[in-house]
Write a protein that holds these residues in place. Sequence first.
Motif, mmCIF file in Angstrom:
data_model
loop_
_atom_site.group_PDB
_atom_site.id
_atom_site.type_symbol
_atom_site.label_atom_id
_atom_site.label_comp_id
_atom_site.label_asym_id
_atom_site.label_seq_id
_atom_site.Cartn_x
_atom_site.Cartn_y
_atom_site.Cartn_z
ATOM 1 N N PRO A 304 0.827 -1.208 0.000
ATOM 2 C CA PRO A 304 0.000 0.000 0.000
ATOM 3 C C PRO A 304 0.865 1.263 0.000
ATOM 4 C CG PRO A 304 -0.677 -1.506 1.763
ATOM 5 C CD PRO A 304 0.604 -2.032 1.214
ATOM 6 N N LYS A 458 -1.898 -11.143 -4.306
ATOM 7 C CA LYS A 458 -1.797 -10.697 -2.921
ATOM 8 C C LYS A 458 -3.161 -10.295 -2.347
ATOM 9 C CE LYS A 458 0.679 -7.464 0.062
ATOM 10 N NZ LYS A 458 1.844 -6.581 0.168
ATOM 11 N N CYS A 459 -3.863 -9.399 -3.002
ATOM 12 C CA CYS A 459 -5.136 -8.958 -2.422
ATOM 13 C C CYS A 459 -6.313 -9.721 -3.034
ATOM 14 C CB CYS A 459 -5.316 -7.445 -2.541
ATOM 15 S SG CYS A 459 -5.847 -6.854 -4.145
ATOM 16 N N VAL A 460 -7.330 -9.920 -2.206
ATOM 17 C CA VAL A 460 -8.437 -10.792 -2.607
ATOM 18 C C VAL A 460 -9.242 -10.246 -3.791
ATOM 19 C CG1 VAL A 460 -10.473 -12.044 -1.818
ATOM 20 C CG2 VAL A 460 -8.579 -11.652 -0.247
ATOM 21 N N PRO A 461 -9.607 -8.952 -3.802
ATOM 22 C CA PRO A 461 -10.468 -8.500 -4.910
ATOM 23 C C PRO A 461 -9.854 -8.769 -6.277
ATOM 24 C CG PRO A 461 -10.373 -6.822 -3.197
ATOM 25 C CD PRO A 461 -9.358 -7.869 -2.830
ATOM 26 N N ARG A 463 -7.173 -10.881 -7.022
ATOM 27 C CA ARG A 463 -6.846 -12.284 -7.256
ATOM 28 C C ARG A 463 -8.099 -13.107 -7.553
ATOM 29 N NH1 ARG A 463 -5.170 -14.205 -2.139
ATOM 30 N NH2 ARG A 463 -7.186 -15.213 -1.855
ATOM 31 N N GLY A 465 -11.230 -11.870 -7.831
ATOM 32 C CA GLY A 465 -12.263 -11.143 -8.560
ATOM 33 C C GLY A 465 -12.043 -11.146 -10.069
ATOM 34 N N ASP A 494 -16.911 -2.652 -9.599
ATOM 35 C CA ASP A 494 -16.845 -1.569 -8.619
ATOM 36 C C ASP A 494 -15.981 -1.971 -7.424
ATOM 37 O OD1 ASP A 494 -17.831 0.971 -7.445
ATOM 38 O OD2 ASP A 494 -18.797 -0.385 -6.022
ATOM 39 N N LEU A 495 -16.115 -3.218 -6.998
ATOM 40 C CA LEU A 495 -15.290 -3.707 -5.887
ATOM 41 C C LEU A 495 -13.810 -3.641 -6.257
ATOM 42 C CD1 LEU A 495 -15.200 -5.347 -3.063
ATOM 43 C CD2 LEU A 495 -14.741 -7.296 -4.542
ATOM 44 N N ASN A 498 -12.377 -0.093 -6.296
ATOM 45 C CA ASN A 498 -12.264 0.629 -5.029
ATOM 46 C C ASN A 498 -11.552 -0.122 -3.918
ATOM 47 O OD1 ASN A 498 -13.696 3.144 -5.633
ATOM 48 N ND2 ASN A 498 -15.404 1.754 -6.033
ATOM 49 N N ALA A 499 -11.486 -1.439 -4.023
ATOM 50 C CA ALA A 499 -10.953 -2.193 -2.890
ATOM 51 C C ALA A 499 -9.629 -2.886 -3.180
ATOM 52 C CB ALA A 499 -11.979 -3.224 -2.405
ATOM 53 N N SER A 500 -9.185 -2.901 -4.449
ATOM 54 C CA SER A 500 -7.920 -3.581 -4.740
ATOM 55 C C SER A 500 -6.753 -2.798 -4.174
ATOM 56 C CB SER A 500 -7.730 -3.739 -6.255
ATOM 57 O OG SER A 500 -8.721 -4.566 -6.779
ATOM 58 N N LEU A 501 -5.660 -3.520 -3.969
ATOM 59 C CA LEU A 501 -4.510 -2.907 -3.312
ATOM 60 C C LEU A 501 -3.736 -1.979 -4.244
ATOM 61 C CD1 LEU A 501 -2.118 -4.805 -0.910
ATOM 62 C CD2 LEU A 501 -1.274 -3.026 -2.386
ATOM 63 N N GLN A 506 -7.062 -2.097 -9.353
ATOM 64 C CA GLN A 506 -7.987 -0.957 -9.407
ATOM 65 C C GLN A 506 -8.381 -0.622 -10.843
ATOM 66 O OE1 GLN A 506 -5.622 1.926 -7.350
ATOM 67 N NE2 GLN A 506 -5.869 0.896 -5.379
#
Lengths: 537, 238, 180
Positions: A304, A458-461, A463, A465, A494-495, A498-501, A506
Motif C-alpha cells: 500500500p 496478494k489482495c483478494v479483490p 486475485r 475477482g 466496482d469492488l 475501489n478495494a484492490s490494493l 484498481q
Amino acid sequence: MDPQELREIAEDERQNSKPTRVRCCVAEGCLAAGSGAVKASLDDSVAAQGLGDAVEVRPVGCLGLCSKGPLVRVDPDDTLYGGVTSDDAPAILSEAQGHATDLTKVDTSHPFFAKQLPIATENSGMVDPERIESYIAEGGYESLFHVLREMSPADAVGEMTRSGLRGRGGAGFPVGLKWATVAKMRSERKYVVCNADEGDPGAFMDRSIMESDPHRILEGMAIAAYAVGANVGYIYVRGEYPLAIQRLRLAIRQANRAGLLGTHIFESPFDFRVDIRVGAGAFVCGEETALLASIEGKRGSPRPRPPYPAESGLWGYPTLINNVETLANVPTIVRKGAEWFASIGTDKSKGTKVFSLTGQIENTGVIEVPMGTSLRVIVEEMGGGAPNGCRVKAVQTGGSSGGCIPAGALDTPVDYESLAALGSMMGSGGMVVLDDQTSMPDLARFFMEFNVDESCGKCVPCRAGTVQLQRMLSRFAAGEAREGDLPKLEDLCDLLRNASLCGLGQNAPNPVFSTLRHFRDEYEAGIARAPKAEAAG
Amino acid sequence: MAVVTLTINDHLVSAEDHQTLLDAAKAADAPLPTLCQLDGVSDVAACRLCLVEIDGSPKLQPACMTPVAEGLSVRTDTQRLRDYRRMIVELLFAERNHVCAVCVLNGHCELQDLAIEVGIDHVRYEYLHPHVGVDVSHAQFGIDDNRCVLCTRCVRVCEEVEGAATRDVMGRGTNCRIISDLNVPWGQADSCTSCGKCVMACPTGALFTQGATTAEMEKDRSKLSYIVRAREEHQWVR
Amino acid sequence: MGKIRVATEWFAGCAGCHMSLLDLGEWLFELAKVVDIVYSPIADVKEYPEGVDVALVEGAVSTDEQVAKARLIRERTGVLIAFGDCAVTANVPGMRNALGKKEVVLERAFLDLVDSQPQIPSDPALPVLLDRVVPLHDIVDVDIHLPGCPPPAARIQAVLEQLVAGEEPRLVGRELLKFG
C-alpha cells in the motif's frame, strides 16, 4: 571526459560520415521480418561494388512504420524502402548512385510521417544504437554537461517543472513535482529508477526507444540523478526484451568507459552508476512498489502507498521512478529549453506522446505526435484506417488498464484529461485499433484474461475477482449470460476499482466499464433468455 | 508518545499516535473484520476486509496499515463497506474448495465466522473448484490447499516469529500456492523446525494437526500470543 | 384460509436435510395443522403438482434430470428454498468438480476404483451427469437460502415459522446462518 573531448568525438563522427548513408532498421520488429539478412546483404553489396568510400550502411533503430518492415532509409535523398529483402540490396545501392530502378518506395510525405513531431524518438532511425559516438554526434550528453556545469540541482528540477512534462508511464503525474519531492528528502542515499517494464498488451514504444537510442535514457537518468541527489540508478527492463537489454548493457559499458557514467562525470563531483535489473515476466512489476520489491530481490508484489517511493523506496531510501519515455524527453528539454517544450501540446498536457499504433489498422508502428492531436488524425490519416474495407469501431488506449473510445469520439484530442473523461486513459501509449468485426464483451474478456494471468495474488479483490469477471465476460461473449449477470458484473467491477490494493487491480475493470459505457447493447445481447421447464415430470 | 483525537463513526475517540485505525476502532467498540492481520507479525493489507472510509479522501484505506492522526474522521460500517466485505468473503469461498461440512476446523474457523458476520447465505459467484492438493508429508502437520485463503499469516509467522522462513508464496493470481522451502514436500523442508506456529496462525483448516477429523480441530493461538507478548514487552526469563 | 401447500425434493444430497426436518419431532404436528405436504420423496406422489406455496429442495444439481426438475419446481412454486449446504453451495457432491468433467468422474468411480468387472453404466434410462455439479441458484432463481449440513431442526423451524406467519424470513447470526 571533458567537453572538448566530447566535441572531438562528435566532430570525428561527422567527418567520417559518408556522402550516402543507407540506414537499415535493426530494431526488433524489422529484425523479426529479416532485416539482419538485409543489413548483411547491403554490407556485401557495398564491398562488392567497391563503394566503401561513398556509402555507409548504418544499423539504426526504429524507422517507425513497422508493418512495412524491413525498412531501409537512404540519405541524402531521404528515400524509404519497405518490405526490403536481401535481394534488393544491389538495387537500393544503384538507386543511391542515381540509377532509377523499379523498387517500390514508401511515401515519406504521407501523414504517418508528416504529422509526427519526434522528441523522445528524435534519434530513432538516425543513430546507430550500438555506438556511443553516433549518439554524441547528434549532440548526445551535451545536455548532461550543460546541467552539471551550468545548473544547480534546483535549477534542473525547475526546468522540468516549467516544461510541464508529465509522467509518460500512464498516470501523468507532473515530473517536476516528483523530482522536487525526491530532491527535498534528506537522506544519505537516494536512487533513480527507470521503469522499463513495459507490459501493456499492444504497447512497444519503450522497447522501441531502448532499442533505438539507449544512451538517451542513460543521459536522462543522469540528469535526473543530479537533480534529485542520487548516485545510483537502476533500469528495470522486462526479460522479454533481450535486444533492449543487450543494447542498454552495451550503452552502459560505453558510457562508463567514456567517463559519462561512473565517478566524477565531466570532471565534476557528481558520481552516477547505473545497473540493469531484468524482470522475470510479471506485468505487476511495472507497478512501482512491486518493481522496487523485485529490485530488492523479493517477490514482486505491491504494497500500500503511502509511503510513496519518493519518500521510502529502494531499501527504504527516497527513490525517483520515471518511465523510459519520460526520461527520454529530458535531454531534449534541457537542450531546447523548458519554454520550447511547454509551447508544444495542450494547456495541461505538454510536449508529445509516443504511441504504438497497432490492431486492425493499415499502418502499424511507432509514432510520436504533439499532445492534443486528435484520435481521428492518428487513426484515419496517419494510420490509414481499418484494412479490408472494415470500419474502425473503437480505439483501445491504456492497455488492460485503459478503455475503449468509440469511433464516434475520434475527434477527441489525445491528452490526459480528455481520454480520462471518456473513461479511458493515456496509459503508456499502446493504441489498439478495433474494427467493426470486434465483439466488445469478448475484447473485455481478453483484457480480463490478461489481468487474471498477471494478478500477483496478494489482495483478494484482484486475485479472486478478476477470474470471476473473466468467467462472466466469457458468458456475455458467448451469449450465455443470465438475467442479473449485468448488475453482478458491474458490482464486482466496482469492488475491484475501489478495494484492490494496487493499480493493476484498481484499473483491471476499466476495459469493462468503458465498453459497457459505449457498447452496453452488446452486453445486453449476450444475455440468454431463461430456459423454461420442459415437460411435466 | 502522544495522544491524538479522531472521530470514528461520529464518535470522538482518543488513541496513541503509534496505533493504527484498526486498533483505534477496536478500542472504540467498532471492531472491523480482518483475515490477513495477525497480532505480532507485520501487516500486508491483503484481504481488504478492514477497508474504511476516511472523510475527505476518495480512496478507501486499510485500517490495519493506516496510522491514526489528529482530526481524522473515519467510517467503518457504511452500506458500501458492508457490501464490499460480503463480496470479498464470497470471492474467497468461490475460489477454493471450502467444504465446511467435512473440514477439520468446522465450527472454529475464521472464514466461516466471517461468512456469518458479513451475512452470507449463499455465494453469488461461480465456484471454481480448483484441483489442488493436500501435503501430509510432515510427521505432525498437514497443509490443505483446498482451504487456503492465501492470507500469508503462515509465511509471516514462520519468518518473523520463528525465524525459519520455510514458507513462501509461489505462482501468480489465483494459482498462488503456499510452499515449503523451494516447493518441496513439507516433510522434506530442511528449514522447518516443526514448531507448529504456522498451524496456530492459520485462520482456516488449511494448516492442521494430523489426526484431527471433521470439526475436531481448534487453533490454539495462546502460545503464539505468549511469544509475541514476551517479545514486545521484553518479558525474558533469565 | 387454506393450508399452505409444501413440497420437498431431494437432488444430489445425502438425505440428511430431510432427516433434520424429521428431527423437528413433535413440532411437526403443529406444522401439520397449517401445511399440507403435497409432494416429497417421503410421500407417495408421482408428479410435482401445480400451485405449490413452499418447496424445500435438498441437494446440489448434478444431472440433466435434476435440471429439468428444478425448472419445473421453479415454475410451479411460490417460495423456493435451497435446503441445506448441498443445494446452497454444492458442498460435498461438488467436490467431484475438482477432478474434471463427467467422463473423468465416471472413469474414476466406475473404472479406476472398481475391482471386478469395471464398466461405465450406459443404460439409456439413467440420467446424464452434468459436467459440473452446481448449487440450485445456478439453475433457477432461489428465494431463500437455508445453509447448514444439515441445517439444524431449530433453523428449519425458524424459517418455516416466519413463512407461516407471512413474514419474509431473515437469517442472521450463527444459529441461523452457518455453513457446515
